[in-house]
Design a protein around this motif. Structure first.
Motif, short mmCIF file in Angstrom:
data_model
loop_
_atom_site.label_atom_id
_atom_site.label_comp_id
_atom_site.label_asym_id
_atom_site.label_seq_id
_atom_site.Cartn_x
_atom_site.Cartn_y
_atom_site.Cartn_z
N LYS A 8 0.85 -1.20 0.00
CA LYS A 8 0.00 0.00 0.00
C LYS A 8 0.88 1.25 0.00
CE LYS A 8 -3.94 -2.21 2.29
NZ LYS A 8 -4.78 -2.18 1.08
N ARG A 9 0.53 2.19 -0.88
CA ARG A 9 1.37 3.38 -1.08
C ARG A 9 1.46 4.22 0.20
NH1 ARG A 9 3.17 5.91 -5.73
NH2 ARG A 9 4.69 7.49 -5.09
N TRP A 10 0.34 4.39 0.88
CA TRP A 10 0.35 5.24 2.07
C TRP A 10 1.26 4.67 3.15
CZ3 TRP A 10 -0.94 3.23 6.75
CH2 TRP A 10 -1.73 2.07 6.78
N PHE A 11 1.28 3.32 3.27
CA PHE A 11 2.13 2.69 4.28
C PHE A 11 3.60 2.84 3.91
CE2 PHE A 11 4.43 -0.96 5.99
CZ PHE A 11 4.12 -0.84 7.35
N GLN A 12 3.91 2.71 2.64
CA GLN A 12 5.29 2.88 2.20
C GLN A 12 5.79 4.29 2.48
OE1 GLN A 12 4.86 1.85 -1.92
NE2 GLN A 12 4.99 -0.36 -1.55
N GLU A 13 4.93 5.29 2.18
CA GLU A 13 5.30 6.69 2.43
C GLU A 13 5.51 6.94 3.92
OE1 GLU A 13 5.54 9.35 0.27
OE2 GLU A 13 5.06 8.29 -1.59
N LEU A 14 4.59 6.42 4.73
CA LEU A 14 4.68 6.62 6.18
C LEU A 14 5.93 5.97 6.74
CD1 LEU A 14 3.40 7.59 8.84
CD2 LEU A 14 2.15 5.42 8.94
N LEU A 15 6.25 4.78 6.25
CA LEU A 15 7.43 4.06 6.73
C LEU A 15 8.70 4.83 6.40
CD1 LEU A 15 8.44 1.45 8.07
CD2 LEU A 15 8.56 0.43 5.78
N ILE A 16 8.76 5.39 5.20
CA ILE A 16 9.95 6.16 4.81
C ILE A 16 10.09 7.41 5.66
CG2 ILE A 16 10.96 7.52 2.94
CD1 ILE A 16 9.82 5.47 0.99
N VAL A 17 8.98 8.10 5.93
CA VAL A 17 9.02 9.31 6.74
C VAL A 17 9.50 9.00 8.16
CG1 VAL A 17 7.60 11.10 7.82
CG2 VAL A 17 7.25 10.53 5.43
N VAL A 18 8.97 7.94 8.74
CA VAL A 18 9.35 7.57 10.11
C VAL A 18 10.83 7.22 10.18
CG1 VAL A 18 9.03 5.86 11.94
CG2 VAL A 18 7.04 6.82 10.76
N VAL A 19 11.30 6.41 9.23
CA VAL A 19 12.71 6.01 9.22
C VAL A 19 13.61 7.21 8.99
CG1 VAL A 19 14.44 4.65 7.99
CG2 VAL A 19 12.22 3.65 8.50
N ALA A 20 13.22 8.10 8.06
CA ALA A 20 14.02 9.30 7.80
C ALA A 20 14.09 10.20 9.03
CB ALA A 20 13.42 10.07 6.62
N PHE A 21 12.98 10.32 9.76
CA PHE A 21 12.97 11.15 10.97
C PHE A 21 13.88 10.55 12.04
CE2 PHE A 21 11.21 11.96 15.22
CZ PHE A 21 11.37 13.33 15.28
N LEU A 22 13.81 9.24 12.21
CA LEU A 22 14.64 8.61 13.24
C LEU A 22 16.12 8.78 12.92
CD1 LEU A 22 12.65 5.28 13.83
CD2 LEU A 22 12.75 7.29 15.32
N PHE A 23 16.49 8.63 11.66
CA PHE A 23 17.90 8.77 11.28
C PHE A 23 18.37 10.23 11.37
CE2 PHE A 23 17.65 4.50 9.48
CZ PHE A 23 18.91 4.01 9.81
N SER A 24 17.50 11.16 11.00
CA SER A 24 17.91 12.57 11.01
C SER A 24 18.05 13.12 12.42
CB SER A 24 16.88 13.41 10.23
OG SER A 24 15.62 13.39 10.88
N THR A 25 17.37 12.52 13.38
CA THR A 25 17.45 13.01 14.77
C THR A 25 18.26 12.07 15.66
OG1 THR A 25 15.35 11.88 15.30
CG2 THR A 25 15.22 14.17 14.56
N LEU A 26 18.90 11.08 15.09
CA LEU A 26 19.59 10.07 15.88
C LEU A 26 20.69 10.66 16.77
CD1 LEU A 26 19.63 7.00 16.34
CD2 LEU A 26 21.40 6.84 14.58
N ASN A 27 21.44 11.60 16.22
CA ASN A 27 22.55 12.17 17.00
C ASN A 27 22.11 13.27 17.95
OD1 ASN A 27 21.88 14.02 15.08
ND2 ASN A 27 23.99 14.59 14.58
N SER A 28 20.81 13.54 18.03
CA SER A 28 20.33 14.62 18.92
C SER A 28 19.40 14.12 20.01
CB SER A 28 19.58 15.68 18.07
OG SER A 28 20.41 16.19 17.06
#
Length: 345
Positions: A8-28
């Motif tokens: 499902k497209r919405w789930f793929q988009e949501l998964l990418i956003v969550v993973v990107a957020f976790l990686f972008s804030t990992l060092n903070s």
């Protein structure tokens, strides 16, 4: 059948956003001492995410996909400088200003531009991979649908082709043995019933397919009589195992042997050997070469061309087909993998 949630497209988009957020804030994460700090991190992430989405939905389809590479690079740089400025203003006023207090304002701005470049690469990569995956999946589905449609067309051509050859055989028999025609018509009706029933399936039980072949050989024996020496041998080394095969595939090569190898000439022969072992079927056919026919003559007709094409569609490179001829005989050796699972039919 419904799609899996992973498709499902919405789930793929949501998964990418969550993973990107976790990686972008990992060092903070160690700096998030309260909810206000977390809110600031979310705002900064949304800015970099907005940057990647503008690039993804506007610049990529308008410029990169239309092969305007220089224009895409130019506008991407301008967009990055713009969002770097937005990030610089927000970051300077809200978050960690003391960590870069010893730098000039230009240096601070360039740092945030670099952050935008890195975040763009980080966020666009999974989206591009997802796009490539989706497009490839569509191509495979489209090719599969086309192959299925092509197979249906080929199978639909087999019925009239087989019917034409079979009734030609009955006509030849009726001239010499008219009393045997009723029994032959009954036998032909059984063969035609199998053809109609197997037409709806991509795979059929091997035993049913071989019974159909044996019925056809019996019909040819009745037609040719003593004018042709017919030999049929079936060896199964995997007794008790149910196998499946593409319907009406083997019969094309057997028909070809009788059609071109006998030509109503005395002393002709057709030898058919089918051997099943190790989940493979090996069919070898040798038929006589009628006098006057050169070894390089084209033996292919509608049925044989269809069979060769179906082999490529169904088995791709998993089969082996060897055809040889000389002044005395014409031989076909076909090796195919057999399918075990019940859902094949």
């Amino acid at each position: 059948m419904g799609k899996s949630i992973l498709d499902k497209r919405w789930f793929q988009e949501l998964l990418i956003v969550v993973v990107a957020f976790l990686f972008s804030t990992l060092n903070s994460w160690d700096l998030f001492t309260n909810w206000q700090d977390a809110q600031k991190a979310i705002v900064i992430f949304l800015i970099t995410y907005a940057h990647s989405q503008v690039n993804r939905f506007f610049l990529l389809p308008l410029l990169l996909q239309t092969h305007k590479y220089f224009a895409y690079l130019t506008y991407s740089m301008l967009l990055t400088f713009f969002f770097g400025g937005v990030l610089y203003l927000v970051y300077t006023n809200w978050f960690h200003t003391q960590a870069v207090s010893n730098l000039t304002e230009v240096q601070k701005y360039l740092i945030h531009v670099i952050c935008c470049v890195l975040s763009l690469a980080t966020m666009l990569t999974p989206f591009l991979l997802l796009h490539l995956y989706t497009e490839q999946k569509k191509k495979v589905a489209a090719q599969l649908a086309m192959n299925q449609m092509e197979l249906k067309v080929l199978q639909s051509q087999l019925n009239p082709h087989f019917l034409f050859n079979t009734f030609n055989n009955i006509y030849g028999i009726s001239l010499q043995h008219p009393s045997s025609v009723p029994d032959l018509l009954l036998q032909v009706s059984k063969l035609m019933r199998y053809q109609l029933e197997s037409h709806a399936h991509q795979w059929v039980n091997l035993g049913d397919e071989l019974s159909f072949i044996e019925g056809y050989i019996a019909l040819e024996e009745e037609r040719l009589g003593s004018r042709c020496a017919i030999s049929y041998e079936y060896i199964n080394e995997t007794a008790g195992t149910s196998f499946f095969i593409a319907p009406l595939l083997l019969i094309a090569y057997i028909e070809n042997a009788f059609k071109h190898g006998t030509d109503n000439v005395d002393g002709s022969f057709v030898n058919i050997n089918i051997h099943v072992t190790n989940d493979m079927i090996n069919m070898r056919i040798i038929n006589s070469m009628p006098p006057g026919r050169k070894k390089n003559d084209d033996f292919t007709g509608v049925g044989l061309k269809n069979a060769n094409h179906r082999l490529n569609l169904l088995y791709e490179e998993k089969y082996r087909l060897d055809i040889n001829s000389n002044s005395d005989a014409y031989s076909v050796n076909l090796v195919l993998p057999l399918i075990k699972h019940k859902n094949a039919a």
